[in-house]
Design a protein around this motif. Sequence first.
Motif, mmCIF file in Angstrom:
data_model
loop_
_atom_site.group_PDB
_atom_site.id
_atom_site.type_symbol
_atom_site.label_atom_id
_atom_site.label_comp_id
_atom_site.label_asym_id
_atom_site.label_seq_id
_atom_site.Cartn_x
_atom_site.Cartn_y
_atom_site.Cartn_z
ATOM 1 N N ALA A 1 0.810 -1.219 0.000
ATOM 2 C CA ALA A 1 0.000 0.000 0.000
ATOM 3 C C ALA A 1 0.845 1.272 0.000
ATOM 4 O O ALA A 1 0.309 2.370 -0.191
ATOM 5 N N GLY A 2 2.151 1.141 0.225
ATOM 6 C CA GLY A 2 3.024 2.310 0.229
ATOM 7 C C GLY A 2 3.449 2.752 1.609
ATOM 8 O O GLY A 2 4.082 3.805 1.754
ATOM 9 N N GLY A 3 3.113 1.980 2.644
ATOM 10 C CA GLY A 3 3.507 2.316 4.003
ATOM 11 C C GLY A 3 4.829 1.677 4.368
ATOM 12 O O GLY A 3 5.499 1.053 3.543
ATOM 13 N N GLN B 1 -4.715 5.900 18.387
ATOM 14 C CA GLN B 1 -4.116 6.079 19.709
ATOM 15 C C GLN B 1 -2.985 5.095 19.933
ATOM 16 O O GLN B 1 -1.891 5.456 20.408
ATOM 17 N N ARG B 2 -3.211 3.840 19.562
ATOM 18 C CA ARG B 2 -2.186 2.817 19.761
ATOM 19 C C ARG B 2 -0.965 3.062 18.871
ATOM 20 O O ARG B 2 0.177 2.890 19.303
ATOM 21 N N LEU B 3 -1.199 3.443 17.623
ATOM 22 C CA LEU B 3 -0.076 3.713 16.722
ATOM 23 C C LEU B 3 0.723 4.926 17.185
ATOM 24 O O LEU B 3 1.953 4.946 17.090
ATOM 25 N N SER B 4 0.026 5.943 17.669
ATOM 26 C CA SER B 4 0.720 7.129 18.161
ATOM 27 C C SER B 4 1.624 6.782 19.336
ATOM 28 O O SER B 4 2.786 7.215 19.403
ATOM 29 N N SER B 5 1.112 5.961 20.257
ATOM 30 C CA SER B 5 1.920 5.559 21.412
ATOM 31 C C SER B 5 3.116 4.719 20.965
ATOM 32 O O SER B 5 4.229 4.890 21.473
ATOM 33 N N ALA B 6 2.876 3.821 20.006
ATOM 34 C CA ALA B 6 3.963 2.966 19.523
ATOM 35 C C ALA B 6 5.050 3.798 18.847
ATOM 36 O O ALA B 6 6.248 3.605 19.084
ATOM 37 N N ALA B 7 4.637 4.727 17.982
ATOM 38 C CA ALA B 7 5.602 5.567 17.276
ATOM 39 C C ALA B 7 6.365 6.458 18.250
ATOM 40 O O ALA B 7 7.584 6.646 18.108
ATOM 41 N N ASP C 1 8.341 -4.594 16.112
ATOM 42 C CA ASP C 1 7.740 -5.145 17.335
ATOM 43 C C ASP C 1 6.578 -4.276 17.812
ATOM 44 O O ASP C 1 5.510 -4.798 18.180
ATOM 45 N N LYS C 2 6.773 -2.965 17.811
ATOM 46 C CA LYS C 2 5.721 -2.067 18.323
ATOM 47 C C LYS C 2 4.501 -2.056 17.398
ATOM 48 O O LYS C 2 3.360 -2.059 17.871
ATOM 49 N N LEU C 3 4.735 -2.050 16.084
ATOM 50 C CA LEU C 3 3.595 -2.117 15.171
ATOM 51 C C LEU C 3 2.886 -3.466 15.306
ATOM 52 O O LEU C 3 1.656 -3.543 15.265
ATOM 53 N N GLY C 4 3.662 -4.539 15.481
ATOM 54 C CA GLY C 4 3.062 -5.852 15.666
ATOM 55 C C GLY C 4 2.149 -5.900 16.878
ATOM 56 O O GLY C 4 1.083 -6.537 16.844
ATOM 57 N N GLU C 5 2.539 -5.231 17.951
ATOM 58 C CA GLU C 5 1.682 -5.180 19.139
ATOM 59 C C GLU C 5 0.351 -4.507 18.821
ATOM 60 O O GLU C 5 -0.714 -4.943 19.290
ATOM 61 N N GLY D 1 15.013 8.517 7.840
ATOM 62 C CA GLY D 1 15.133 7.843 9.123
ATOM 63 C C GLY D 1 14.068 8.214 10.126
ATOM 64 O O GLY D 1 14.201 7.901 11.322
ATOM 65 N N GLU D 2 12.996 8.848 9.681
ATOM 66 C CA GLU D 2 11.927 9.256 10.593
ATOM 67 C C GLU D 2 10.884 8.148 10.727
ATOM 68 O O GLU D 2 10.547 7.473 9.753
ATOM 69 N N VAL D 3 10.362 7.978 11.935
ATOM 70 C CA VAL D 3 9.352 6.958 12.205
ATOM 71 C C VAL D 3 8.045 7.330 11.516
ATOM 72 O O VAL D 3 7.572 8.473 11.620
ATOM 73 N N ILE D 4 7.440 6.368 10.803
ATOM 74 C CA ILE D 4 6.205 6.664 10.061
ATOM 75 C C ILE D 4 5.109 5.640 10.335
ATOM 76 O O ILE D 4 4.141 5.550 9.584
ATOM 77 N N ILE D 5 5.211 4.888 11.432
ATOM 78 C CA ILE D 5 4.202 3.863 11.678
ATOM 79 C C ILE D 5 2.876 4.444 12.183
ATOM 80 O O ILE D 5 1.909 3.697 12.339
ATOM 81 N N ASP D 6 2.834 5.742 12.425
ATOM 82 C CA ASP D 6 1.566 6.352 12.822
ATOM 83 C C ASP D 6 0.967 7.224 11.719
ATOM 84 O O ASP D 6 0.037 7.999 11.967
ATOM 85 N N GLN D 7 1.458 7.093 10.501
ATOM 86 C CA GLN D 7 0.905 7.885 9.406
ATOM 87 C C GLN D 7 -0.457 7.352 8.976
ATOM 88 O O GLN D 7 -0.840 6.218 9.260
ATOM 89 N N ASP D 8 -1.190 8.199 8.229
ATOM 90 C CA ASP D 8 -2.538 7.835 7.790
ATOM 91 C C ASP D 8 -2.550 6.550 6.971
ATOM 92 O O ASP D 8 -3.495 5.756 7.063
ATOM 93 N N ILE D 9 -1.512 6.319 6.157
ATOM 94 C CA ILE D 9 -1.501 5.131 5.302
ATOM 95 C C ILE D 9 -1.504 3.858 6.139
ATOM 96 O O ILE D 9 -2.108 2.844 5.757
#
Length: 475
Positions: A238-240, A452-458, A425-429, A247-255
């Motif tokens: 999907a492009g995520g 909320q969960r993605l924001s905390s993980a990121a 690991d954090k995204l997997g949680e 090197g910036e964390v992007i696991i809390d982006q809209d995608i």
Amino acid sequence: MPDTDDQSSVEVDQSHAFRPPPWWQRLPMGPAPLMVLLVAVLSYLLLLLMPPERVEADLVLWTFSPDHHNSYQRALPAFQARHPEIRVASLLVHDSAINQRLSSAFWAGVNVPDLVEVEISHVGPFFRGPVDQIGFIDLRSRLEAAGMLDRIPANRLAPYSHRGRIFGIPHDVHPVMFAYRADLLDPLLEQAGIGIEDLDTWEAYIQFARDYVRPTGRFMLQMEDGAGYGFEPYLYQAGGGYFNSDGEVIIDQDIVVETLLWWLPLVAGPDAICINYGSWGLPFFRGLEEGNYLMVIAPDWRTGSIERNLPQLSGRMRLMPLPAFTPGGRRTSSWGGTMLGITRATPDPDLAFELAMHLYADLDMLEETFRSTNILPADRRAWERPAFAEARDYWQGQAIGLEYAALADDIPIQVGHPYLGLAKDKLGEVVVASVARYRRRGPEGMEDFIRQRLSSAADYVRLQLRRVPDWEAEP
């Protein structure tokens, strides 16, 4: 009830129980840090006193893959014939052990191999620290001089690159397709009046699965929903991802939010079209054999595993590209991978690189390896060899080498990072928690929960990154 003698015996035993000294309780962070330090010191002493296996060789290669090891055993005699004055050894080391042993070897400077293969999800920690202290040498200039940079799909170098350097040579590309039971799916396609080529978008694929497959009691797809790696190929498609090129964390982006919201109803809830029998071992293969699900996600390496474990399905299986998220969009992803790195400890980097090229760029060997494993090599010259165009009876005459090669340049980029493992690991949680919540409560409030969960993980990953010095800063 115990008698009096038994009770007094218990009291005596308890009176002799270990009681920590008073200073133990006064430690500012408790005893845990001290215990970690003691374990580290003991491990270091053990490494010095009982080092890993030693071999009498001038070049030593570690690999975690039995298939790779077997291939190298066949390939090394030709290299030895060109260099009769040296001895070369390939050692098979378990994946988890290779990471621990290699880290310890780098740290202690004891028994470091000359070359080592590392699985794609484990390479990040080896890129931490100042560049001149990373245990692998930068291969960019050597790869460029050998013409390899033009022959390897550009996106495949990204996981093994960091801060402009290339620390590993990709062993493979691992494009992803779906492997499916053609003998079971084709009649349903005929019933729907369509062909497999009409399942070219996820919208069409999901609708067909709900209208024609689920009424039969079968599921369309085996999908791992108990770990983040089941979600990962679709996030990449999907492009995520986990980090961007800066090197910036992007696991809390809209995608990521949107892809997870799309994915959850496929694996959970009343309209699920997927089921999880596990991604490995007997349950996985039995589910495919018995037709409990019609498709499995199939990077190139998995097709070889299917052939070896389910020979009885020969002539009943086929491959198709992934459906696209949008018409004309990307129809593949990538899952898994291996890099070959050359360590700073090698006394002769040029000779080590020559061996790497013998193993990773010798076209005869790459062709032989493909025939035995179905793994698409990273050197695109090999894709023109006859083995890649051979029709396979197992796959109803498909030339699977050409099928995978056609997708190789479209694999999504996977950005390498020292903290990639932590981000996964954090995204997997979050993925596991989201599946559990969706099963309990359905879609209501799901987007807010995920955000909320993605924001905390990121934020947790970013916190760890802020603790890392800027090794590139001017002194």
